[in-house]
Design a protein around this motif. Structure first.
Motif, PDB file in Angstrom:
ATOM      1  N   GLU A 222      16.208  75.477  48.886  1.00  0.00           N
ATOM      2  CA  GLU A 222      16.411  76.346  47.414  1.00  0.00           C
ATOM      3  C   GLU A 222      14.901  75.517  46.689  1.00  0.00           C
ATOM      4  OE1 GLU A 222      17.151  78.434  44.205  1.00  0.00           O
ATOM      5  OE2 GLU A 222      17.665  77.998  45.636  1.00  0.00           O
ATOM      6  N   GLU A 223      14.918  74.418  47.365  1.00  0.00           N
ATOM      7  CA  GLU A 223      13.157  74.318  46.571  1.00  0.00           C
ATOM      8  C   GLU A 223      11.722  74.515  47.255  1.00  0.00           C
ATOM      9  OE1 GLU A 223      13.484  69.821  47.945  1.00  0.00           O
ATOM     10  OE2 GLU A 223      13.455  69.901  49.827  1.00  0.00           O
ATOM     11  N   GLY A 224      12.461  74.908  48.599  1.00  0.00           N
ATOM     12  CA  GLY A 224      11.607  75.778  49.260  1.00  0.00           C
ATOM     13  C   GLY A 224      10.908  77.572  48.284  1.00  0.00           C
ATOM     14  N   PHE A 225      12.237  77.813  48.210  1.00  0.00           N
ATOM     15  CA  PHE A 225      12.105  78.894  47.122  1.00  0.00           C
ATOM     16  C   PHE A 225      11.510  78.954  45.709  1.00  0.00           C
ATOM     17  CE2 PHE A 225      14.673  81.379  43.888  1.00  0.00           C
ATOM     18  CZ  PHE A 225      13.727  82.386  43.961  1.00  0.00           C
ATOM     19  N   GLU A 226      11.843  77.746  45.244  1.00  0.00           N
ATOM     20  CA  GLU A 226      11.361  77.899  43.824  1.00  0.00           C
ATOM     21  C   GLU A 226       9.994  77.060  44.141  1.00  0.00           C
ATOM     22  OE1 GLU A 226      12.508  77.829  41.120  1.00  0.00           O
ATOM     23  OE2 GLU A 226      15.041  78.154  41.525  1.00  0.00           O
ATOM     24  N   GLY A 227       9.722  76.311  45.533  1.00  0.00           N
ATOM     25  CA  GLY A 227       7.958  76.117  45.467  1.00  0.00           C
ATOM     26  C   GLY A 227       6.895  77.776  45.785  1.00  0.00           C
ATOM     27  N   SER A 228       7.689  78.491  46.334  1.00  0.00           N
ATOM     28  CA  SER A 228       7.002  79.904  46.490  1.00  0.00           C
ATOM     29  C   SER A 228       7.034  80.308  45.184  1.00  0.00           C
ATOM     30  CB  SER A 228       7.765  80.914  47.750  1.00  0.00           C
ATOM     31  OG  SER A 228       7.604  79.802  48.999  1.00  0.00           O
ATOM     32  N   LEU A 229       7.784  80.715  44.320  1.00  0.00           N
ATOM     33  CA  LEU A 229       7.127  80.572  42.711  1.00  0.00           C
ATOM     34  C   LEU A 229       6.690  79.923  42.286  1.00  0.00           C
ATOM     35  CD1 LEU A 229      11.001  82.121  41.292  1.00  0.00           C
ATOM     36  CD2 LEU A 229      10.160  83.585  42.882  1.00  0.00           C
ATOM     37  N   SER A 230       6.232  78.661  42.191  1.00  0.00           N
ATOM     38  CA  SER A 230       5.594  78.390  41.438  1.00  0.00           C
ATOM     39  C   SER A 230       4.313  78.784  42.114  1.00  0.00           C
ATOM     40  CB  SER A 230       5.547  76.968  41.490  1.00  0.00           C
ATOM     41  OG  SER A 230       6.558  76.736  41.135  1.00  0.00           O
ATOM     42  N   ASN A 231       3.965  79.878  42.777  1.00  0.00           N
ATOM     43  CA  ASN A 231       2.815  80.827  43.302  1.00  0.00           C
ATOM     44  C   ASN A 231       2.058  81.317  41.989  1.00  0.00           C
ATOM     45  OD1 ASN A 231       2.768  79.164  45.199  1.00  0.00           O
ATOM     46  ND2 ASN A 231       3.353  81.275  46.692  1.00  0.00           N
ATOM     47  N   PHE A 232       2.939  81.765  40.959  1.00  0.00           N
ATOM     48  CA  PHE A 232       2.722  82.516  39.826  1.00  0.00           C
ATOM     49  C   PHE A 232       3.049  81.820  38.324  1.00  0.00           C
ATOM     50  CE2 PHE A 232       4.850  84.803  43.734  1.00  0.00           C
ATOM     51  CZ  PHE A 232       3.572  85.251  44.613  1.00  0.00           C
ATOM     52  N   GLU A 233       2.053  82.235  37.864  1.00  0.00           N
ATOM     53  CA  GLU A 233       2.283  82.367  36.106  1.00  0.00           C
ATOM     54  C   GLU A 233       3.824  83.561  35.846  1.00  0.00           C
ATOM     55  OE1 GLU A 233       0.242  82.391  32.283  1.00  0.00           O
ATOM     56  OE2 GLU A 233      -1.035  83.260  33.588  1.00  0.00           O
ATOM     57  N   ILE A 234       4.602  82.737  35.027  1.00  0.00           N
ATOM     58  CA  ILE A 234       5.561  83.808  34.386  1.00  0.00           C
ATOM     59  C   ILE A 234       5.318  84.118  32.972  1.00  0.00           C
ATOM     60  CG2 ILE A 234       7.694  84.084  34.518  1.00  0.00           C
ATOM     61  CD1 ILE A 234       8.779  82.381  36.537  1.00  0.00           C
ATOM     62  N   ARG A 235       4.916  85.413  32.767  1.00  0.00           N
ATOM     63  CA  ARG A 235       4.575  85.918  31.718  1.00  0.00           C
ATOM     64  C   ARG A 235       5.953  86.022  30.984  1.00  0.00           C
ATOM     65  NH1 ARG A 235       0.013  89.967  32.666  1.00  0.00           N
ATOM     66  NH2 ARG A 235       1.825  91.770  33.022  1.00  0.00           N
ATOM     67  N   PRO A 236       5.790  86.368  29.527  1.00  0.00           N
ATOM     68  CA  PRO A 236       6.934  86.326  28.020  1.00  0.00           C
ATOM     69  C   PRO A 236       8.034  87.480  28.620  1.00  0.00           C
ATOM     70  CG  PRO A 236       4.678  85.137  27.283  1.00  0.00           C
ATOM     71  CD  PRO A 236       4.180  85.721  28.868  1.00  0.00           C
ATOM     72  N   ASP A 237       7.269  88.358  29.127  1.00  0.00           N
ATOM     73  CA  ASP A 237       7.648  89.723  29.552  1.00  0.00           C
ATOM     74  C   ASP A 237       8.369  89.610  30.959  1.00  0.00           C
ATOM     75  OD1 ASP A 237       5.493  89.493  31.450  1.00  0.00           O
ATOM     76  OD2 ASP A 237       5.646  92.077  30.510  1.00  0.00           O
ATOM     77  N   ARG A 238       8.461  88.485  31.770  1.00  0.00           N
ATOM     78  CA  ARG A 238       8.911  88.358  33.190  1.00  0.00           C
ATOM     79  C   ARG A 238       8.047  88.823  33.640  1.00  0.00           C
ATOM     80  NH1 ARG A 238      11.386  83.318  33.118  1.00  0.00           N
ATOM     81  NH2 ARG A 238      12.576  84.003  34.195  1.00  0.00           N
ATOM     82  N   THR A 239       7.181  89.324  33.592  1.00  0.00           N
ATOM     83  CA  THR A 239       6.242  89.632  34.787  1.00  0.00           C
ATOM     84  C   THR A 239       5.555  88.556  35.216  1.00  0.00           C
ATOM     85  OG1 THR A 239       4.543  90.335  33.295  1.00  0.00           O
ATOM     86  CG2 THR A 239       6.886  91.786  33.481  1.00  0.00           C
ATOM     87  N   ILE A 240       5.020  88.895  36.641  1.00  0.00           N
ATOM     88  CA  ILE A 240       4.512  87.255  37.147  1.00  0.00           C
ATOM     89  C   ILE A 240       2.527  88.721  37.373  1.00  0.00           C
ATOM     90  CG2 ILE A 240       5.962  86.671  38.807  1.00  0.00           C
ATOM     91  CD1 ILE A 240       3.983  88.414  40.650  1.00  0.00           C
ATOM     92  N   VAL A 241       1.964  86.816  37.593  1.00  0.00           N
ATOM     93  CA  VAL A 241       0.562  86.878  37.944  1.00  0.00           C
ATOM     94  C   VAL A 241       0.323  85.924  38.805  1.00  0.00           C
ATOM     95  CG1 VAL A 241      -1.491  87.188  36.424  1.00  0.00           C
ATOM     96  CG2 VAL A 241       0.315  86.874  35.102  1.00  0.00           C
ATOM     97  N   PRO A 242      -0.631  86.098  39.631  1.00  0.00           N
ATOM     98  CA  PRO A 242      -1.052  84.835  40.443  1.00  0.00           C
ATOM     99  C   PRO A 242      -1.588  83.606  40.186  1.00  0.00           C
ATOM    100  CG  PRO A 242      -1.131  86.844  41.674  1.00  0.00           C
ATOM    101  CD  PRO A 242      -0.851  87.357  40.044  1.00  0.00           C
ATOM    102  N   TRP A 243      -1.057  82.658  40.130  1.00  0.00           N
ATOM    103  CA  TRP A 243      -2.391  81.379  39.818  1.00  0.00           C
ATOM    104  C   TRP A 243      -3.603  81.795  40.555  1.00  0.00           C
ATOM    105  CZ3 TRP A 243      -1.389  79.812  35.662  1.00  0.00           C
ATOM    106  CH2 TRP A 243       0.031  78.799  34.909  1.00  0.00           C
ATOM    107  N   LEU A 244      -3.839  82.120  41.763  1.00  0.00           N
ATOM    108  CA  LEU A 244      -5.229  82.637  42.465  1.00  0.00           C
ATOM    109  C   LEU A 244      -5.349  83.851  41.827  1.00  0.00           C
ATOM    110  CD1 LEU A 244      -7.457  81.213  44.142  1.00  0.00           C
ATOM    111  CD2 LEU A 244      -5.878  82.320  45.994  1.00  0.00           C
ATOM    112  N   SER A 245      -6.716  83.881  40.868  1.00  0.00           N
ATOM    113  CA  SER A 245      -7.341  85.674  40.624  1.00  0.00           C
ATOM    114  C   SER A 245      -7.368  85.799  42.731  1.00  0.00           C
ATOM    115  CB  SER A 245      -8.395  85.626  40.022  1.00  0.00           C
ATOM    116  OG  SER A 245      -9.800  84.772  40.996  1.00  0.00           O
TER     117      SER A 245
END
Length: 335
Positions: free
Chosen positions: A204-227
């Motif tokens: 689970e911590e690997g899965f959660e770590g992968s999601l941390s590659n993204f900013e999660i916006r209020p509308d529950r969509t994502i933006v990669p932290w790296l442009s």
């Protein structure tokens, strides 16, 4: 695993106002002053038997790959801490929760960031072992060549063995093939579904770590932290890097952890790179150990206990000590 071990989440200024986010994992006994004085917690993991570290145990600096982030090291870092070691995972510039300047994504500047980070972490973090995955492996290899006095060794996790130019003869072809997919605005639920389906055997911590590659916006969509622009700048620097030249200049011990992921051509290229690295190291009397894994490119997230144990075993065997210099170690077989 000792799930109660958690890192301090900090921001550290490394150069000209640039701040990097770091996760600092203290040894299990709580000592932050000497990485070698910690004792292993009773975790039940193979990597937990670490009370044999001795007073000279090195701290570890964990460096992520391209478009990744520090949290993918959680499983490895937690086990290093449980074994009495200090571990620090960093979000490199442009990534995760670190600052995102317009420029400075070449290897020289990123290595300078790490040099500033090591200095800022204080005297208890002298001469760490740098552990890098993928692009992070290329970063720590470059760092060690530029700063051999600042590290007692490096670990290359599925990185630092091949040149992109061998696969892509022009930069334009490289970018056309390796440009990131359009992810901005994707529903978080779609990204979660993708990771669950494609990495079903990850903890689970690997899965959660992968999601941390993204900013999660209020509308529950994502933006990669790296442009996309910064991704392109890093990839171009990677395309221009010459791995063989770096290995010829390397003067610190190295543990090489390549992954056989079932991709015939890429695995063959990594095997050739590992053999070339060992031959070069033998000629320059630099200790090198190669330990193959089978699995995903993000092997540190998929199998953190095994990766941590490979690192700790190399340390216990003296690979990163000055006494071990001069005799390159033989390659280990893939598990």
């Amino acid at each position: 695993m000792s799930s109660q071990i958690e890192p301090d989440d900090e921001r550290v200024e490394v150069a000209d106002g640039l701040q990097l986010r770091v996760l600092r994992w203290a040894p299990a006994d709580g000592s932050r002053d000497n990485a070698g004085t910690g004792h292993a917690a009773g975790t039940g993991d193979a990597a937990g038997a670490g009370d044999d570290a001795g007073a000279q145990a090195a701290p570890f600096l964990l460096v992520h790959g391209l478009a990744s982030n520090a949290r993918l090291w959680d499983g490895v870092a937690r086990r290093l801490a449980a074994a009495g070691r200090t571990a620090v995972a960093v979000d490199l510039r442009g990534h995760g929760q670190s600052d995102k300047p317009d420029g400075g994504y070449d290897f020289a500047t990123v290595s300078g960031d790490l040099r500033g980070l090591i200095a800022a972490l204080g005297p208890g973090f002298d001469r760490p072992v740098l552990v890098g995955q993928s692009w992070g492996g290329s970063v720590v290899l470059d760092f060690a060549v530029r700063n051999p006095d600042l590290t007692r060794g490096i670990v290359l996790v599925d990185g630092g063995l091949t040149d992109l130019r061998d696969a892509f003869p022009t930069w334009e072809i490289c970018w056309d093939r390796l440009a990131p997919p359009p992810l901005v605005g994707l529903p978080l639920s779609s990204v979660e579904g993708y990771f669950r389906a494609n990495h079903a055997d990850w903890p689970e911590e690997g899965f959660e770590g992968s999601l941390s590659n993204f900013e999660i916006r209020p509308d529950r969509t994502i933006v990669p932290w790296l442009s996309r622009e910064h991704h392109k700048a890093i990839l171009e620097a990677m395309w221009g890097q010459r791995i063989a030249a770096l290995w010829r200049s390397l003067r610190v011990p190295a543990l090489v952890v390549p992954v056989d992921g079932g991709e015939t051509d890429w695995t063959a290229a990594k095997r050739a790179g590992a053999e070339a690295a060992q031959a070069t190291a033998a000629a320059t009397s630099v200790p090198v150990r190669v330990q193959w894994f089978k699995g995903d490119h993000d092997i540190h997230a998929q199998h953190p206990a095994e990766v941590a144990e490979a690192i700790l075993t190399a340390e216990r065997d003296g690979l990163f000590s000055s006494a071990g210099a001069g005799t390159p170690a033989a390659a280990d077989a893939a598990p």
